[in-house]
Design a protein around this motif. Sequence first.
Motif, PDB file in Angstrom:
ATOM      1  N   GLY A  88       0.785  -1.225   0.000  1.00 42.16           N
ATOM      2  CA  GLY A  88       0.000   0.000   0.000  1.00 42.16           C
ATOM      3  C   GLY A  88       0.817   1.274   0.000  1.00 42.16           C
ATOM      4  N   LYS A  89       2.133   1.162   0.120  1.00 37.84           N
ATOM      5  CA  LYS A  89       2.993   2.349   0.142  1.00 37.84           C
ATOM      6  C   LYS A  89       3.476   2.651  -1.280  1.00 37.84           C
ATOM      7  N   ALA A  90       3.435   3.932  -1.645  1.00 37.41           N
ATOM      8  CA  ALA A  90       3.854   4.356  -2.985  1.00 37.41           C
ATOM      9  C   ALA A  90       5.233   5.005  -2.915  1.00 37.41           C
ATOM     10  N   VAL A  91       6.082   4.653  -3.880  1.00 39.25           N
ATOM     11  CA  VAL A  91       7.458   5.167  -3.923  1.00 39.25           C
ATOM     12  C   VAL A  91       7.788   5.591  -5.345  1.00 39.25           C
ATOM     13  N   LEU A  92       8.416   6.751  -5.480  1.00 40.84           N
ATOM     14  CA  LEU A  92       8.914   7.203  -6.778  1.00 40.84           C
ATOM     15  C   LEU A  92      10.433   7.093  -6.794  1.00 40.84           C
ATOM     16  N   ILE A  93      10.972   6.488  -7.842  1.00 38.08           N
ATOM     17  CA  ILE A  93      12.418   6.282  -7.981  1.00 38.08           C
ATOM     18  C   ILE A  93      12.874   6.952  -9.269  1.00 38.08           C
ATOM     19  N   THR A  94      13.905   7.769  -9.187  1.00 43.05           N
ATOM     20  CA  THR A  94      14.438   8.402 -10.399  1.00 43.05           C
ATOM     21  C   THR A  94      15.612   7.591 -10.945  1.00 43.05           C
ATOM     22  N   GLY A  95      15.826   7.689 -12.254  1.00 39.56           N
ATOM     23  CA  GLY A  95      16.976   7.039 -12.890  1.00 39.56           C
ATOM     24  C   GLY A  95      16.892   5.536 -12.921  1.00 39.56           C
ATOM     25  N   CYS A  96      15.788   4.992 -13.450  1.00 41.39           N
ATOM     26  CA  CYS A  96      15.586   3.537 -13.429  1.00 41.39           C
ATOM     27  C   CYS A  96      15.942   2.854 -14.748  1.00 41.39           C
ATOM     28  N   ASP A  97      16.621   3.549 -15.647  1.00 37.73           N
ATOM     29  CA  ASP A  97      17.031   2.913 -16.900  1.00 37.73           C
ATOM     30  C   ASP A  97      18.004   1.770 -16.657  1.00 37.73           C
ATOM     31  N   SER A  98      18.841   1.899 -15.616  1.00 38.39           N
ATOM     32  CA  SER A  98      19.844   0.881 -15.319  1.00 38.39           C
ATOM     33  C   SER A  98      20.312   1.057 -13.880  1.00 38.39           C
ATOM     34  N   GLY A  99      21.284   0.226 -13.491  1.00 40.40           N
ATOM     35  CA  GLY A  99      21.965   0.401 -12.208  1.00 40.40           C
ATOM     36  C   GLY A  99      21.077   0.277 -10.989  1.00 40.40           C
ATOM     37  N   PHE A 100      21.396   1.099  -9.975  1.00 39.09           N
ATOM     38  CA  PHE A 100      20.687   1.028  -8.700  1.00 39.09           C
ATOM     39  C   PHE A 100      19.186   1.257  -8.877  1.00 39.09           C
ATOM     40  N   GLY A 101      18.818   2.223  -9.703  1.00 34.83           N
ATOM     41  CA  GLY A 101      17.410   2.543  -9.872  1.00 34.83           C
ATOM     42  C   GLY A 101      16.610   1.392 -10.449  1.00 34.83           C
ATOM     43  N   ASN A 102      17.149   0.752 -11.476  1.00 35.52           N
ATOM     44  CA  ASN A 102      16.471  -0.369 -12.112  1.00 35.52           C
ATOM     45  C   ASN A 102      16.319  -1.538 -11.138  1.00 35.52           C
ATOM     46  N   ALA A 103      17.407  -1.857 -10.421  1.00 38.65           N
ATOM     47  CA  ALA A 103      17.368  -2.967  -9.468  1.00 38.65           C
ATOM     48  C   ALA A 103      16.436  -2.666  -8.301  1.00 38.65           C
ATOM     49  N   THR A 104      16.404  -1.419  -7.858  1.00 39.51           N
ATOM     50  CA  THR A 104      15.539  -1.042  -6.739  1.00 39.51           C
ATOM     51  C   THR A 104      14.076  -1.096  -7.138  1.00 39.51           C
ATOM     52  N   ALA A 105      13.756  -0.661  -8.353  1.00 35.17           N
ATOM     53  CA  ALA A 105      12.373  -0.722  -8.824  1.00 35.17           C
ATOM     54  C   ALA A 105      11.861  -2.157  -8.817  1.00 35.17           C
ATOM     55  N   LYS A 106      12.675  -3.100  -9.272  1.00 30.52           N
ATOM     56  CA  LYS A 106      12.273  -4.513  -9.280  1.00 30.52           C
ATOM     57  C   LYS A 106      12.047  -5.019  -7.857  1.00 30.52           C
ATOM     58  N   ARG A 107      12.985  -4.681  -6.950  1.00 27.05           N
ATOM     59  CA  ARG A 107      12.875  -5.176  -5.573  1.00 27.05           C
ATOM     60  C   ARG A 107      11.644  -4.600  -4.870  1.00 27.05           C
ATOM     61  N   LEU A 108      11.424  -3.304  -4.987  1.00 28.36           N
ATOM     62  CA  LEU A 108      10.299  -2.690  -4.294  1.00 28.36           C
ATOM     63  C   LEU A 108       8.969  -3.183  -4.863  1.00 28.36           C
ATOM     64  N   ASP A 121      14.236   6.995 -21.266  1.00 25.73           N
ATOM     65  CA  ASP A 121      13.744   6.481 -22.550  1.00 25.73           C
ATOM     66  C   ASP A 121      12.728   5.372 -22.288  1.00 25.73           C
ATOM     67  N   LEU A 122      11.460   5.627 -22.591  1.00 24.05           N
ATOM     68  CA  LEU A 122      10.420   4.625 -22.378  1.00 24.05           C
ATOM     69  C   LEU A 122      10.566   3.414 -23.295  1.00 24.05           C
ATOM     70  N   SER A 123      11.298   3.578 -24.400  1.00 27.77           N
ATOM     71  CA  SER A 123      11.495   2.467 -25.332  1.00 27.77           C
ATOM     72  C   SER A 123      12.861   1.814 -25.154  1.00 27.77           C
ATOM     73  N   GLY A 124      13.607   2.238 -24.142  1.00 26.08           N
ATOM     74  CA  GLY A 124      14.943   1.695 -23.922  1.00 26.08           C
ATOM     75  C   GLY A 124      14.918   0.314 -23.294  1.00 26.08           C
ATOM     76  N   ASP A 125      16.092  -0.321 -23.237  1.00 26.26           N
ATOM     77  CA  ASP A 125      16.201  -1.681 -22.694  1.00 26.26           C
ATOM     78  C   ASP A 125      15.766  -1.746 -21.238  1.00 26.26           C
ATOM     79  N   GLY A 126      16.173  -0.755 -20.444  1.00 28.02           N
ATOM     80  CA  GLY A 126      15.830  -0.775 -19.025  1.00 28.02           C
ATOM     81  C   GLY A 126      14.336  -0.676 -18.797  1.00 28.02           C
ATOM     82  N   ALA A 127      13.666   0.209 -19.536  1.00 29.73           N
ATOM     83  CA  ALA A 127      12.221   0.370 -19.395  1.00 29.73           C
ATOM     84  C   ALA A 127      11.486  -0.900 -19.823  1.00 29.73           C
TER      85      ALA A 127
END
Length: 407
Positions: A88-108, A121-127
Amino acid sequence: MMDDYNLPFWIYTGVLTVFICGAMKKILASHLSTTPTLVAWLGATVLVERLWAFCLPAVLLLALLVLACCIYFATRTGSPPATLPAHGKAVLITGCDSGFGNATAKRLDALGFEVFATVLDLSGDGARELQRTCSPHLTLLQVDITQPQQVQQALLDTKAKLGLKGLWGLVNNAGVCVNFGDAELSLMSNFRGCMEVNFFGTLSVTKSFLPLLRHARGRIVTISSPAGDQPFPCLAAYGASKAALNLLTNTLRHELEPWGVQVSTILPSAYKTGQSSNHAYWEQQHKQLLQGMSPALLEEYGEDYVTETKELFQSHASQSNPDLSPVVDTIVQALLSPQPQASYYAGPGIGLMYFIYSYCPFSISNRFLQNLFVKKKVMPRALRKQSGYNLNLSLHNNNNNNEGKLK
């Protein structure tokens, strides 16, 4: 027997007490490995022995210390610390194309958070990877944090999905290191580029989302860098931007405390993120640095000096840890701990580095930093010529003195 101890002794003991207690507090709060923690306890032994040598033998003190260590580690390694529920908690993460942001988005997302992940880039590999691997609760937002219009659009989109619910967490992860090399060799555009993303961009996002965070009495977690606290060679532009970010974060911590918003800074060690393992990236940076130097400056430093710097950075990046989980674990801890810490040291050795920097003499901490990071062997060309000139002059003077003695 206390009469045997004069005033200077008690002054010395007081100073020693403050030093060791401060050192122990910093070490034990840094989640270090067993060895530095044991050193801290041994330091406490010296203190206790100083304070009570006139009434307790050292052997008894050591026994008490061992007992205290057993109790401490038993409580530390027992049941895991209580955490707040993620659902139920909402979190916004910046810089999720790769690295810490991408890994954190998956975990959360896997933990049950409602995740808003910004990407360049919404069409990029990370997105596409986040869309493929995460739940439908994850929302992708295309945001360049240096563009106020995109930040404001992300705020509107987030508000529309949250409704009356506030934002529990903001993870300021987006950042950039656009150059390497001595400060004199770096373009002013590199300094401005780092400041624009790492400081002004993060400030823009934080200010925009603060009303939602205050409403939820939530958390701000900012990924910074030890380069913002310590003078890493050849990282002046990046370090200066992170130093500004650290001061901003510390100021926000005080200002937002009455609102119930907790603010934490995470200081990671070296990890493989972004372009750090891309050979073409380092070659491009090297080429841009050479092209940006004036002929006079290139003559003073020499191309081989710049090339060695590039090779040292590339080697350091190649040896970095590819496992990002220590940083991701720390982000989760900062978001869900009932009492989050102001600063987290994420990664092996980072707490020890801060301890040496904070408590050891400058000569020791400076040598440690130089040996830890960029170990330059090539001197600037002008200094090599000067050294050669001085050596020839010294040999010439010695020969003249020897001839004078023979006469």
